[in-house]
Scaffold this active site. Structure first.
Site: not given
Lengths: 170, 170
Positions: B62, B64, B92, B95
């Site tokens: 992801h 992040e 999410c 993260c």
């Protein structure tokens, strides 16, 4: 769909947790908090990982993350739908999230983590129906052994700090 | 200790979110769900990241996570205590967990994620006193722009699938 039963016999669970413990011991040897994990596919270990936060100086290098990333490489897919994860300590929020994102079906852990565990201790991210995926969860496999590794590690660490302080003062 | 105020002026927040949006657009160009992030230290961007799940076939890549990992490398420490994260979409669980583990102090996000967001949508992992760290959170910065990127991406994706189906049937 949440799977409701385990793919393993008691002996198999015990074997795979022993393998996760072997990974945790590698972390111990490096002076890292001893946590280890393995990912299993069709009863074979496809990846392994252990905590490497201090060695890498990277907050995200938990045992589960390393094992999950390596498993994705192994199956050449971000979907680990038919895979199972064995880990010595209850996963934190980051690792629980990675388990959900990679669609791992079953999670087995040894010791509980009352401070940071998010698979039963103070929340349960893996069995939350609001998430787009859920996992089958089993806990307490070789719990005492997994816990003792951590207790001994922190006991030694305190002892070393005490001795270092003493040496400094002499 | 939870920080209770922002380190930035409105103009600074807007600038850094624009930079996160620029990262999201890189993902868009690759056919990845367009989400971007930057990590800031002393008002300078020290790392950037965008979603790369499909390209890497790794569930953990992801925006992040990439930005946090790169920030740890940049400051040579897993502790990002004086850092701030800007991300186009609500983080999410994975993260959010990584934000807590790396001790990021402030988190700014654009659009809400009602399905997977864990910073206000259906739980709030970053402002949970039971966790060993909390972050200051601000939402809605360039919300419409961040959201539109995603809406347009999925609209195009559906259109492409429709056309592919049509071509197959002809």
């Amino acid at each position: 769909m949440k799977p409701f039963s385990s793919s393993f016999t008691a002996e198999e669970k015990d074997y795979f947790m022993q393998q996760a413990i072997a990974e945790a011991k590698k972390a111990y040897q490096l002076g890292e908090v001893p946590i280890g994990a393995v990912v299993v596919y069709q009863k074979n270990i496809i990846s392994r990982g252990y905590n490497l936060r201090e060695s890498t100086q990277d907050a995200t290098t938990h045992a589960e993350m390393t094992a999950i990333k390596a498993a994705c490489q192994s199956v050449e897919s971000w979907r680990l739908e038919e895979c199972q994860l064995f880990v010595t300590l209850e996963p934190c929020a980051m690792c629980s999230g990675a388990i959900l994102l990679s669609r791992i079906e079953e999670v087995y852990y040894g010791a509980k983590d009352p401070k940071g565990g998010t698979v039963g201790s103070f929340m349960n991210l893996l069995e939350d129906d609001r998430m787009n995926h859920q996992a089958y969860v089993e806990t307490g496999i070789r719990e005492e052994e997994c816990g003792l590794l951590l207790t001994n590690f922190f006991k030694e660490l305190r002892q070393k700090k005490k001795e270092a302080k003493k040496a400094k003062n002499n």
